[in-house]
Design a protein around this motif. Structure first.
Motif, PDB file in Angstrom:
ATOM      1  N   MET A 232       0.848  -1.210   0.000  1.00  0.00           N
ATOM      2  CA  MET A 232       0.000   0.000   0.000  1.00  0.00           C
ATOM      3  C   MET A 232       0.880   1.256   0.000  1.00  0.00           C
ATOM      4  N   ALA A 233       1.921   1.234   0.817  1.00  0.00           N
ATOM      5  CA  ALA A 233       2.792   2.421   0.914  1.00  0.00           C
ATOM      6  C   ALA A 233       3.569   2.608  -0.382  1.00  0.00           C
ATOM      7  N   ALA A 234       4.173   1.525  -0.874  1.00  0.00           N
ATOM      8  CA  ALA A 234       5.033   1.648  -2.060  1.00  0.00           C
ATOM      9  C   ALA A 234       4.222   2.063  -3.289  1.00  0.00           C
ATOM     10  N   SER A 235       3.019   1.495  -3.438  1.00  0.00           N
ATOM     11  CA  SER A 235       2.219   1.789  -4.626  1.00  0.00           C
ATOM     12  C   SER A 235       1.700   3.233  -4.592  1.00  0.00           C
ATOM     13  N   THR A 236       1.317   3.698  -3.405  1.00  0.00           N
ATOM     14  CA  THR A 236       0.867   5.095  -3.278  1.00  0.00           C
ATOM     15  C   THR A 236       2.028   6.041  -3.613  1.00  0.00           C
ATOM     16  N   VAL A 312      -6.624   9.219  -4.275  1.00  0.00           N
ATOM     17  CA  VAL A 312      -5.717   8.089  -4.511  1.00  0.00           C
ATOM     18  C   VAL A 312      -6.454   6.832  -4.074  1.00  0.00           C
ATOM     19  N   MET A 313      -6.550   5.872  -5.001  1.00  0.00           N
ATOM     20  CA  MET A 313      -7.149   4.576  -4.668  1.00  0.00           C
ATOM     21  C   MET A 313      -6.017   3.561  -4.681  1.00  0.00           C
ATOM     22  N   VAL A 314      -5.971   2.715  -3.654  1.00  0.00           N
ATOM     23  CA  VAL A 314      -4.837   1.788  -3.542  1.00  0.00           C
ATOM     24  C   VAL A 314      -5.313   0.467  -2.954  1.00  0.00           C
ATOM     25  N   GLY A 315      -4.766  -0.631  -3.483  1.00  0.00           N
ATOM     26  CA  GLY A 315      -5.201  -1.931  -2.978  1.00  0.00           C
ATOM     27  C   GLY A 315      -4.158  -3.016  -3.198  1.00  0.00           C
TER      28      GLY A 315
END
Ligand code: ACO
Length: 329
Positions: A232-236, A312-315
Motif C-alpha cells: 500500500m505504501a510503495a504503490s501510493t 488516490v485509490m490503492v489496494g
C-alpha cells in the motif's frame, strides 16, 4: 494535431446485500469474540448474499446505478469489465451476463482476475482503451460474493469477508479532471498466501476435493498483512511520484478495506487525517475487489468526494497483486 484524450470517472454505483452478519452472529458459529474481531480487524458486521443469488445480480445493479449517476445510456457503453474471483460460473464471463442484463447492446465484455486489486487493474485497462481513442464509454465493475468461497467453520478467515459490488462509468473528460497515474504490480511467488486450491485445471473438482474443503479460500494472514502494509505504501508513493503530486495534495484516500490496521498504517505513513481516508471495513468487512468502488461510491454520495478532488485509490490482494491510481474527479 489531435488533442490527447484523458479518461475520467463520470459516475459511481454500488450494491450490497441486505442481510447483515454481525460479530455476535459469528460468535455463535465459531470460537471467536466481538472483541477479537474488532481489535484485530476493525470489523463489526458484513453483508451476505441470499442463497441463489450470484455476483452478476449485484454487479448489474451497481452498473445500473453508476450509469444513472453518469447520465450515460447502457446502449452507449462500448466495454464492460468485471473484476471478480467469484464469477457466476467459470465461464461465460460475469461481464457478459451483466451486458445482457443491463442492455448494453454494443458493448464488449470480459472478466478480469486480480483478486482484491482487480478494480484497479480494470480501471487501468479501460482508461488505456479510452485514451487510445478505441472506445468512448466503459463500465468497470468489481463484484464478489466471497461468502461463496468462505469456510464458515474456519475462524481465521470467516470473520473477514463480505459480499457486494461497485462500479464506475469511465469516459473522456475535460480540464484537469481524470486519471494521472497507475501503478500495477504482482509477485506470483506469493501465490500461496491467498488462494482457492481446487476447482481449476490443477486440481479439478472431485468429491474428495470437496470433502477436504479445498474449494474454500485459504489465507496466510500474517504474511498477507506484512505484504499489504508494504504494498500500500510503495504503490501510493509510486503514483504520487509519477503524477507529480505530493501527499499534501491528496483530498481523499480510498484504500482496499481488508483490515483497519492496514488502512491506519497507510494513513499514518502519508500523514493523512482520519477525515481524508474512506473507511467502510467496520460495516462491510473485506468485499475483495469491490471494496474500493463501494467506498468510492459512498464517499461520492455522501458528498465527501467532490468534483475537483484528487483521490488516490490503492489496494492489494491475491496473486499476489497490488495497484494504485491518482485521479481527479
Ligand atoms: N477469533 C479469535 N481468535 C482468532 C481468530 C478469530 N476469528 N482468528 C485467529 N485467531 C487466533 C489465532 O488462532 C491465534 O491464536 P494463537 O496465538 O493461540 O495461535 C491468534 O488469534 C492470533 O492470530 P494471528 O493470525 O496472529 O492474528 P493477527 O493479528 O495476524 O490477525 C488477521 C489475523 C486479522 C487475519 C490479520 O493477519 C490480517 O488482517 N491479515 C491480512 C488479511 C488480508 O488482508 N487479507 C486480504 C485478503 S485480499 C483478497 O484477495 C481476498
Amino acid at each position: 494535431m489531435t488533442e490527447r484524450i484523458r479518461a475520467g470517472i463520470l459516475g459511481t454505483g454500488s450494491a450490497l446485500p441486505k442481510r447483515v452478519l454481525s460479530n455476535a452472529d459469528l460468535e455463535k458459529m465459531v470460537d471467536t469474540s466481538d472483541e477479537w474481531i474488532v481489535t484485530r480487524t476493525g470489523m463489526k458486521e458484513r453483508r451476505i448474499a441470499e442463497p441463489g443469488e450470484a455476483t452478476s445480480d449485484y454487479a448489474a445493479a451497481a452498473a445500473e446505478r453508476a450509469l444513472e449517476a453518469a447520465g450515460v445510456a447502457a446502449e452507449d457503453v462500448d466495454m464492460i469489465l468485471c473484476a471478480t474471483v467469484t464469477p457466476d460460473m467459470m465461464f461465460p464471463a460475469t461481464a457478459c451476463l451483466v451486458q445482457h442484463r443491463i442492455g448494453a447492446v454494443k458493448a464488449g465484455a470480459y472478466d478480469l482476475s486480480a483478486a482484491c486489486s482487480g478494480f484497479l487493474y480494470g480501471l487501468a485497462n479501460a482508461v488505456s482503451m479510452i485514451e487510445a481513442g478505441r472506445i468512448r464509454y466503459a463500465v468497470v465493475i468489481a463484484g464478489d460474493l466471497l461468502s461463496r468461497i468462505t469456510d464458515y467453520t474456519d475462524r481465521s478467515t470467516c470473520v473477514l469477508f463480505g459480499d457486494g459490488a461497485g462500479a464506475v462509468v469511465l469516459g473522456p473528460v475535460e480540464g484537469d479532471r481524470g486519471f494521472y497515474a497507475f501503478d500495477l504490480g504482482s509477485d506470483g511467488g506469493g501465490a500461496d498466501y491467498l488462494c482457492l486450491p481446487a476447482g481449476g485445471s490443477r486440481m479439478p473438482a472431485t468429491a474428495e476435493t470437496v470433502a477436504n474443503k479445498l474449494h474454500y479460500l485459504r489465507m496466510q494472514g500474517q504474511e498477507t498483512f506484512k505484504f499489504a502494509v508494504r504494498a500500500m505504501a510503495a504503490s501510493t508513493e509510486k503514483v504520487l511520484t509519477q503524477s507529480g503530486f505530493e501527499k499534501e495534495d491528496i483530498d481523499l484516500l480510498v484504500p482496499h478495506q481488508a483490515n483497519i490496521r492496514i488502512i491506519d498504517a497507510a494513513r499514518k505513513r502519508f500523514g493523512l487525517d482520519e477525515d481524508k481516508v474512506v473507511v467502510t471495513v467496520h460495516k462491510y468487512g473485506n468485499t475483495s475487489a469491490s471494496s474500493i468502488p463501494i467506498a468510492l461510491d459512498e464517499a461520492v454520495r455522501e458528498g465527501r468526494a467532490k468534483p475537483g478532488d484528487l483521490l488516490v485509490m490503492v489496494g492489494f490482494g491475491g496473486g499476489l497483486t497490488w495497484g494504485a491510481t491518482a485521479v481527479r474527479l
